[in-house]
Scaffold this active site. Structure first.
Site, PDB file in Angstrom:
ATOM      1  N   ARG A 103     -10.119 -11.528   2.233  1.00  0.00           N
ATOM      2  CA  ARG A 103     -10.978 -12.562   1.640  1.00  0.00           C
ATOM      3  C   ARG A 103     -10.303 -13.938   1.688  1.00  0.00           C
ATOM      4  NH1 ARG A 103     -11.399  -9.282  -3.917  1.00  0.00           N
ATOM      5  NH2 ARG A 103     -11.266  -7.624  -2.355  1.00  0.00           N
TER       6      ARG A 103
ATOM      7  N   LYS B 148       0.840  -1.190   0.000  1.00  0.00           N
ATOM      8  CA  LYS B 148       0.000   0.000   0.000  1.00  0.00           C
ATOM      9  C   LYS B 148       0.876   1.242   0.000  1.00  0.00           C
ATOM     10  CE  LYS B 148      -3.900  -1.768   2.767  1.00  0.00           C
ATOM     11  NZ  LYS B 148      -4.963  -1.641   1.760  1.00  0.00           N
TER      12      LYS B 148
HETATM   13  N1  BES Z   1      -7.943  -3.771   4.633  1.00  0.00           N
HETATM   14  C1  BES Z   1      -8.174  -3.352   3.309  1.00  0.00           C
HETATM   15  C2  BES Z   1      -9.507  -2.624   3.135  1.00  0.00           C
HETATM   16  C3  BES Z   1      -9.649  -1.293   3.825  1.00  0.00           C
HETATM   17  C4  BES Z   1      -9.412  -0.115   3.145  1.00  0.00           C
HETATM   18  C5  BES Z   1     -10.097  -1.224   5.133  1.00  0.00           C
HETATM   19  C6  BES Z   1      -9.587   1.102   3.784  1.00  0.00           C
HETATM   20  C7  BES Z   1     -10.265  -0.002   5.772  1.00  0.00           C
HETATM   21  C8  BES Z   1     -10.014   1.164   5.088  1.00  0.00           C
HETATM   22  C9  BES Z   1      -8.180  -4.558   2.391  1.00  0.00           C
HETATM   23  O1  BES Z   1      -7.368  -5.617   2.761  1.00  0.00           O
HETATM   24  C10 BES Z   1      -7.688  -4.097   1.061  1.00  0.00           C
HETATM   25  O2  BES Z   1      -6.548  -3.736   0.982  1.00  0.00           O
HETATM   26  N2  BES Z   1      -8.555  -4.142   0.051  1.00  0.00           N
HETATM   27  C11 BES Z   1      -8.207  -3.736  -1.249  1.00  0.00           C
HETATM   28  C12 BES Z   1      -8.785  -4.731  -2.210  1.00  0.00           C
HETATM   29  C13 BES Z   1      -8.282  -4.547  -3.624  1.00  0.00           C
HETATM   30  C14 BES Z   1      -6.817  -4.926  -3.698  1.00  0.00           C
HETATM   31  C15 BES Z   1      -9.121  -5.427  -4.530  1.00  0.00           C
HETATM   32  C16 BES Z   1      -8.803  -2.351  -1.483  1.00  0.00           C
HETATM   33  O3  BES Z   1      -9.917  -2.084  -1.032  1.00  0.00           O
HETATM   34  O4  BES Z   1      -8.130  -1.532  -2.077  1.00  0.00           O
HETATM   35 MN    MN Z   2      -5.387  -5.409   2.092  1.00  0.00          MN
END
Ligand code: BES
Ligand code: MN
Ligand code: ZN
Length: 517
Positions: free
Chosen positions: A365, A291
Site C-alpha cells: 500500500r 514474516k
Molecule cells: N504481500 C503480502 C500479501 C500476501 C499474502 C500476498 C499472501 C500473497 C499471499 C502483503 O505485503 C502483506 O504482507 N500483507 C499483510 C498486511 C498486514 C500486515 C496488515 C498481510 O496480509 O498479512
Molecule cells: Mn508484506
C-alpha cells in the site's frame, strides 16, 4: 517467447499429421458423449467412439483424459479425449472456460514428453470458441525450465539465460499446436494474450535472487522497446529527489534499490486515458515486521501486479485499441537490512500526505500510494491498481477469486464484470467507510495498518483510496491468491505464476476504447 506459434486450420481431423489428436467428450445423462469436432474421428472408427470411451471408463467430467490408440484409423497414432463436463452449464462464459481448461489440461498432459505435435479438434464453431481452444492450448503448454539443469534422462535443458538476462525458457521442446476450427478464425488474439501471460508467469517464477527492481526494470525496458511502448525509469536517486517516500521507505532495507517504471501506449484516435498501477515487490520478507518462514515462501510472487500491468501493456500494444494506456510498475524489495524502515517511522508519500508505518509488512500500500498520487499527472479517466496486497483476500474469497474495490460500488462491479468477461474470477467488494477510523494515526495523516484485524482486504483498499486523485474513477484489484498457484496444476493453470489480471486489464482497456466502460 513465441518459439513455435500455434496454427489454425479447417482441415479434416482424420488427416491431421500430429503425434496426438485431442477431441472433446461431454458428460451426458447416460454416459460420455463425443463432442463437436469428433464426428470425423467417430466415422473413421466405424461409429464406435462413444462405446469405446464408455468401455474405457470415460465419463466426460471436466478435464478427464482418456487415451485411445487409433491403430491407423486416422493419421494421428494417439487420440486423447478430454472431458468438457456437462453442456449448458454456466452459459456462454462457462462454455468458453470449459474449452480453455480442457485444451489446457490435455496439452499440459502431453507436454514435456515425446509428443512433438498436437492437433486439437475440440468444439471451435466460431471465433470465440476457436480463441478459447487456442488460448487454453497455448497456456497449457507452458513450462518454466530456466533453472532445470541438463540431465541424461531427457529432462528439459536449461534455457541458458544468465543472471539478470532475458527471462525465458518456457517453451523448450514444446510441442507444435494445430487448432482445427470450422471457421478457420485466426488465433492472433489468443497468441497475444498467451505471450503476455507467459511473460508474467516467467517473471513471477523467476528467483528473487535474479529478479529485483533493477533487473525487473531492465526486463520492462526490453519488453517496452520490443512492443513499441514509451518507457521512463526512475531509479532510487530520482525517487528520493522526487518525493516518492513510499517506494524509498520500503526499498531502503534492501541492497537492491527501488525503481519506478512508467510505460505508455498511445493511440492517435484515443479520447480517453486509462492508468494501470501494479505492486512490484520483488520479494516481501515483511521487513523488520518479519514474516514467519512459511509465509515467505511464495513472496517472490509479490510483484505479480506489476508483472500483470507490464504484460497487459505488451498485449494492448499488439492489439491496438483506440485508448491511451499508462502503466506504472512500483518496484522495491522489502528487506530487513540495517537501513530498513522501522515500525513507527513516518514517511511522506508523493504529493505530501504522511504515513506512520506501524507494520513494515504492509508495504504494498505504501509503494502504491506514491503511484496513485503520481497518476494525477496523467489525468486518468479510469485508474486501476492491481496488487498481491493482503492475505485477507485469500481468507475472504479463497485462492482463485480476486477482490475488486473502488471509488464507488459501480466501478468495482464494472471492473469485476470485465474480469469475468475475460475469463478470470473476480468479485466486487465494498469499502465500508466505518473501517477508515482504524487507520487513524496518533502522529501522521494516516497509519498503514489498523489495530483490528477484521476486513483486512477492505482496510487496505480504504488506505489506498486516500491517495487516489480527487474525482478519479478508481478500482483496486487484490490478486494475492490468484497471482500464484500453490496446488497441483489444473486446466491451463500451472503451479506457480498464473498470469492473473492480464486478461482483465486488456479487457478494461478495450472496453474503455469501445465506450463500454
Ligand atoms: N504481500 C503480502 C500479501 C500476501 C499474502 C500476498 C499472501 C500473497 C499471499 C502483503 O505485503 C502483506 O504482507 N500483507 C499483510 C498486511 C498486514 C500486515 C496488515 C498481510 O496480509 O498479512
Ligand atoms: Mn508484506
Ligand atoms: Zn507484499
Amino acid at each position: 517467447m513465441t518459439t513455435n506459434p500455434l496454427t489454425v486450420s479447417t482441415a479434416d481431423a482424420r488427416s491431421a499429421a500430429a503425434d496426438a489428436l485431442i477431441i472433446g467428450v461431454t458428460e451426458g445423462p447416460d454416459g460420455p458423449v463425443p463432442a463437436h469436432g469428433s464426428e470425423d474421428i467417430d466415422a473413421a472408427l466405424g461409429g464406435t467412439l462413444a462405446a469405446t470411451l464408455a468401455a474405457l471408463g470415460a465419463t466426460g467430467k471436466q478435464d478427464e483424459l482418456t487415451k485411445i490408440a487409433s491403430a491407423g484409423a486416422v493419421a494421428a497414432p494417439l487420440i486423447v479425449a478430454v472431458g468438457l463436463g456437462k453442456t449448458d452449464q454456466g452459459g456462454e462464459r462457462g462454455r468458453l472456460e470449459s474449452l480453455r481448461r480442457a485444451a489446457g489440461s490435455a496439452v499440459r498432459a502431453l507436454t514435456g514428453g515425446k509428443t512433438a505435435s498436437i492437433a486439437l479438434s475440440l468444439p471451435a464453431r466460431d471465433e470465440a470458441e476457436t480463441e478459447a481452444v487456442a488460448l487454453g492450448a497455448l497456456l497449457g503448454r507452458y513450462r518454466f525450465t530456466r533453472y532445470r539443469s541438463a540431465t541424461a534422462n531427457g529432462s528439459p535443458v536449461n534455457g541458458g539465460t544468465v543472471n539478470g538476462g532475458a527471462v525465458s525458457g518456457a517453451v523448450n521442446g514444446a510441442p507444435d499446436l494445430l487448432v482445427l476450427s470450422s471457421v478457420g478464425a485466426a488465433a492472433g488474439r489468443a497468441q497475444v494474450l498467451a505471450d503476455a501471460m507467459t511473460e508474467v508467469r516467467d517473471l513471477v517464477n523467476t528467483s528473487p535472487a535474479d529478479l529485483y527492481p533493477e533487473t525487473f526494470a531492465a526486463e520492462a525496458q526490453r519488453i517496452a522497446v520490443a512492443a513499441g511502448l514509451e518507457i521512463e525509469v526512475l531509479d532510487h536517486v530520482a525517487l528520493a529527489a522526487g518525493g516518492y517516500g513510499g517506494l524509498t521507505g520500503v526499498g531502503q532495507g534492501s541492497d537492491h534499490p527501488p525503481r519506478l517504471v512508467r510505460l505508455a501506449y498511445r493511440h492517435p484516435a484515443a479520447t480517453k486515458t486509462v492508468v494501470f498501477a501494479g505492486k512490484g515487490i520483488t520479494f516481501d520478507s515483511g521487513g523488520l515486521s518479519l514474516k514467519p518462514p512459511k509465509s515467505m515462501e511464495a513472496m517472490k510472487s509479490d510483484m505479480g501486479g506489476a508483472a500483470a500491468v507490464l504484460g497487459a501493456l505488451q498485449a494492448i500494444a499488439a492489439l491496438g485499441p483506440a485508448v491511451n494506456v499508462v502503466g506504472y510498475l512500483a518496484m522495491a524489495e522489502n528487506m530487513p537490512g540495517g537501513h530498513a524502515q522501522r515500525p513507527s517511522d513516518v514517511i511522506t508519500i508523493f504529493g505530501g500526505k504522511t504515513v506512520e508505518v506501524l507494520n513494515t509488512d504492509a508495504e504494498g500500500r505504501l509503494v502504491l500510494a506514491d503511484v496513485l498520487a503520481r497518476s494525477a499527472q496523467d489525468a486518468p479517466d479510469l485508474l486501476v491498481d492491481v496488487a498481491t496486497l493482503t492475505g485477507a483476500q485469500l481468507v475472504a474469497l479463497g485462492p482463485r477469486v480476486s477482490g475488486v474495490m473502488g471509488s464507488d460500488d459501480e466501478v468495482a462491479a464494472a471492473i469485476a464484470e470485465a474480469a469475468r468477461q475475460a475469463g478470470e474470477q473476480a468479485w466486487p467488494m465494498p469499502l465500508p467507510p466505518e473501517l477508515r477510523k482504524g487507520l487513524d494515526s496518533a502522529v501522521a495523516d494516516i497509519a498503514n495498518v489498523a489495530g483490528e484485524r477484521f476486513g483486512g482486504m477492505l482496510v487496505a483498499g480504504l488506505f489506498l483510496k486516500e491517495f487516489v486523485p480527487d474525482g478519479v474513477r478508481w478500482a483496486h484489484v487484490d490478486i494475492a491468491g490468484p497471482a500464484f498457484h500453490e496446488g497441483e496444476p489444473y486446466g491451463y493453470t500451472p503451479k506457480g505464476g498464473t498470469g492473473a489480471a492480464v486478461r482483465m486489464l486488456v479487457q478494461v482497456a478495450t472496453d474503455v476504447a469501445d465506450g463500454r466502460l
